[in-house]
Design a protein around this motif. Structure first.
Motif, short mmCIF file in Angstrom:
data_model
loop_
_atom_site.label_atom_id
_atom_site.label_comp_id
_atom_site.label_asym_id
_atom_site.label_seq_id
_atom_site.Cartn_x
_atom_site.Cartn_y
_atom_site.Cartn_z
N TYR A 118 26.09 38.77 -20.56
CA TYR A 118 25.55 39.97 -19.95
C TYR A 118 25.30 39.73 -18.47
O TYR A 118 25.00 38.61 -18.05
N ASP A 119 25.40 40.79 -17.68
CA ASP A 119 25.46 40.61 -16.23
C ASP A 119 24.12 40.39 -15.54
O ASP A 119 24.09 40.23 -14.32
N CYS A 120 23.02 40.35 -16.29
CA CYS A 120 21.72 40.16 -15.62
C CYS A 120 21.31 38.70 -15.55
O CYS A 120 20.24 38.38 -15.02
N TYR A 121 22.13 37.78 -16.06
CA TYR A 121 21.73 36.37 -16.06
C TYR A 121 21.96 35.69 -14.72
O TYR A 121 21.12 34.92 -14.24
N GLU A 122 23.10 35.92 -14.12
CA GLU A 122 23.50 35.11 -12.97
C GLU A 122 22.71 35.43 -11.70
O GLU A 122 22.36 34.52 -10.93
N THR A 123 22.39 36.69 -11.48
CA THR A 123 21.76 37.09 -10.22
C THR A 123 20.44 36.38 -9.95
O THR A 123 20.24 35.85 -8.84
N ILE A 174 19.47 33.57 -10.94
CA ILE A 174 19.79 32.15 -10.68
C ILE A 174 20.20 31.98 -9.22
O ILE A 174 19.72 31.08 -8.52
N LEU A 175 21.09 32.84 -8.77
CA LEU A 175 21.55 32.76 -7.38
C LEU A 175 20.41 33.00 -6.40
O LEU A 175 20.33 32.37 -5.35
N LEU A 176 19.50 33.91 -6.74
CA LEU A 176 18.37 34.20 -5.86
C LEU A 176 17.37 33.04 -5.81
O LEU A 176 16.53 32.99 -4.91
N CYS A 177 17.45 32.14 -6.77
CA CYS A 177 16.65 30.90 -6.72
C CYS A 177 17.35 29.82 -5.90
O CYS A 177 16.81 28.70 -5.77
N ASN A 178 18.55 30.12 -5.40
CA ASN A 178 19.40 29.10 -4.78
C ASN A 178 19.71 27.98 -5.77
O ASN A 178 19.84 26.80 -5.40
N ALA A 179 19.80 28.36 -7.04
CA ALA A 179 20.21 27.44 -8.10
C ALA A 179 21.69 27.66 -8.40
O ALA A 179 22.34 28.51 -7.79
N ILE A 180 22.21 26.92 -9.37
CA ILE A 180 23.66 26.88 -9.59
C ILE A 180 23.99 27.36 -11.01
O ILE A 180 23.68 26.65 -11.98
N PRO A 181 24.61 28.52 -11.16
CA PRO A 181 25.04 28.94 -12.49
C PRO A 181 26.29 28.19 -12.92
O PRO A 181 27.23 28.04 -12.14
N LYS A 182 26.29 27.69 -14.13
CA LYS A 182 27.44 26.99 -14.70
C LYS A 182 27.95 27.84 -15.87
O LYS A 182 27.35 27.84 -16.95
N ARG A 183 29.02 28.56 -15.62
CA ARG A 183 29.55 29.50 -16.60
C ARG A 183 30.55 28.79 -17.52
O ARG A 183 31.56 28.26 -17.07
N ILE A 184 30.25 28.77 -18.81
CA ILE A 184 31.08 28.09 -19.80
C ILE A 184 31.61 29.11 -20.80
O ILE A 184 30.83 29.85 -21.41
#
Length: 375
Positions: free
Chosen positions: A117-122, A124-134
């Protein structure tokens, strides 16, 4: 300069706009088109006449927090403290956002299982963290070898969604055993468990993180009154987490919304004495079975649907088009709106599958199926 340069109009908005433009039957967005329970509407009407229109406590209406604690125990056998381990949120999305913002730090990694679902990544990015999409396996079950290869000392969180949107799959006992083995290796990893469709399961009940002794203190669970009670527009959900993590989540929550709609909380508190959430699965299973029977007369191949109110269909036998072009053509030429799966993937994977929402009145589903039979 944009913080989110890659974010554009969501596929849900695009398909719904096209459905309106072409007068298509909208089976794309995940919301019901049948009436809300009259008892709930009557409770809202009753409470609007009372002087309960000011701020409630930041964490939520205390009697409603108690009801959620009781529901969690009745459903999963887990005792939670309503005053320190439960939080009412402005929808599940706010709960997810607040949790990630509170618990994930700069440069830490968060595992997301695609399609997601599209609400997960944003957040994470706003934390300046790194999403790892598997990516999940071809049958939309977790690829534990790939997850294990990705998890490392810098992994802060893994997000799981069970029952799963968009595919309708549920996790097995073995999936949880594999997750627990990985968490034994990485004791600092948090599980963010999106369980908004927890009461919409069919032949088999879904397994919750609440069921798992080893996961309870390692997990933050997200639930949704909107999904459970067909009131998506109310935007009201709740989070359950250990006291230490909940303290941090509440810090973010108070500066996002402070507190959630008072009338809705009073009404839901009363409504929970009247409704049996355990009956929801049967209600939606009837809709699933009705829709699947209708779809046997179409050229689509239907994949398993174990939970949620979404049906995945393969169009491999119909067209070689990419899924976005195919769904747009469905709207324009056949008058039915669905959702392509590729936007749920980081790299826009083409699975030649699309998602239909069957949380609709039977007449709506009939008309949609009649149009799809013309493919």
């Amino acid at each position: 300069m944009s913080k989110l340069p890659h974010i554009t109009t969501s596929i849900f908005s695009i398909m719904s706009q096209m459905a309106n433009e072409y007068g298509a039957i909208n089976l794309s967005q995940g919301f019901p088109n049948f009436p809300v329970d009259e008892r709930l509407k009557n409770l809202v009407a009753k409470w609007t006449k009372n002087e309960i229109h000011q701020y409630l406590p930041m964490a939520g209406f205390p009697p409603l927090l108690e009801k959620i604690a009781n529901l969690t125990y009745a459903s999963y056998g887990r005792k939670v403290n309503p005053s320190s381990e439960v939080l009412i949120t402005a929808g599940a999305t706010e709960g997810i956002f607040a949790t990630i913002q509170a618990l994930v730090n700069k440069n830490e990694e968060v595992i997301i299982l695609d399609p997601s679902y599209d609400c997960y990544e944003t957040p994470i990015l706003l934390c300046n963290a790194i999403p790892k999409r598997i990516p999940l396996n071809d049958d939309f079950k977790p690829n534990w070898e790939l997850i294990g290869d990705t998890m490392n000392a810098n992994t802060r969180m893994i997000i799981i969604n069970n029952p799963h949107n968009p595919t309708g799959r549920i996790w097995s006992e073995n999936d949880f055993l594999q997750l627990e083995k990985l968490l034994d290796l990485y004791p600092n990893v948090i599980v963010l468990s999106d369980e908004v469709y927890e009461y919409i399961t069919f032949e088999n009940r879904h397994i919750s993180v609440h069921h798992r002794e080893k996961l309870r203190d390692r997990s933050v669970s997200i639930s949704s009154f909107g999904k459970s009670f067909h009131i998506t527009g109310w935007k009201i959900g709740y989070v359950v987490a250990s006291e230490d993590w909940m303290k941090e989540i509440k810090k973010v929550h108070q500066f996002l919304v402070f507190s959630v709609n008072s009338v809705a909380q009073y009404a839901l508190n009363d409504y929970m004495d009247l409704v049996q959430v355990a009956d929801l699965g049967k209600f939606y299973q009837n809709k699933r079975d009705f829709f699947r029977e209708l779809m046997t007369k179409t050229p689509f191949e239907l994949l398993p649907c174990e939970g949620s109110y979404f049906q995945i269909a393969s169009y491999k036998g119909i067209s070689f088009e990419n899924d976005i072009d195919f769904t747009k053509r469905l709207v324009k030429e056949f008058g039915v709106a669905a959702i392509p799966l590729s936007p749920f993937y980081a790299n826009s994977n083409q699975t030649q599958c699309i998602r239909f929402c069957f949380a609709k009145e039977e007449e709506t589903l009939k008309k949609a199926a009649e149009r799809l039979q013309k493919l």
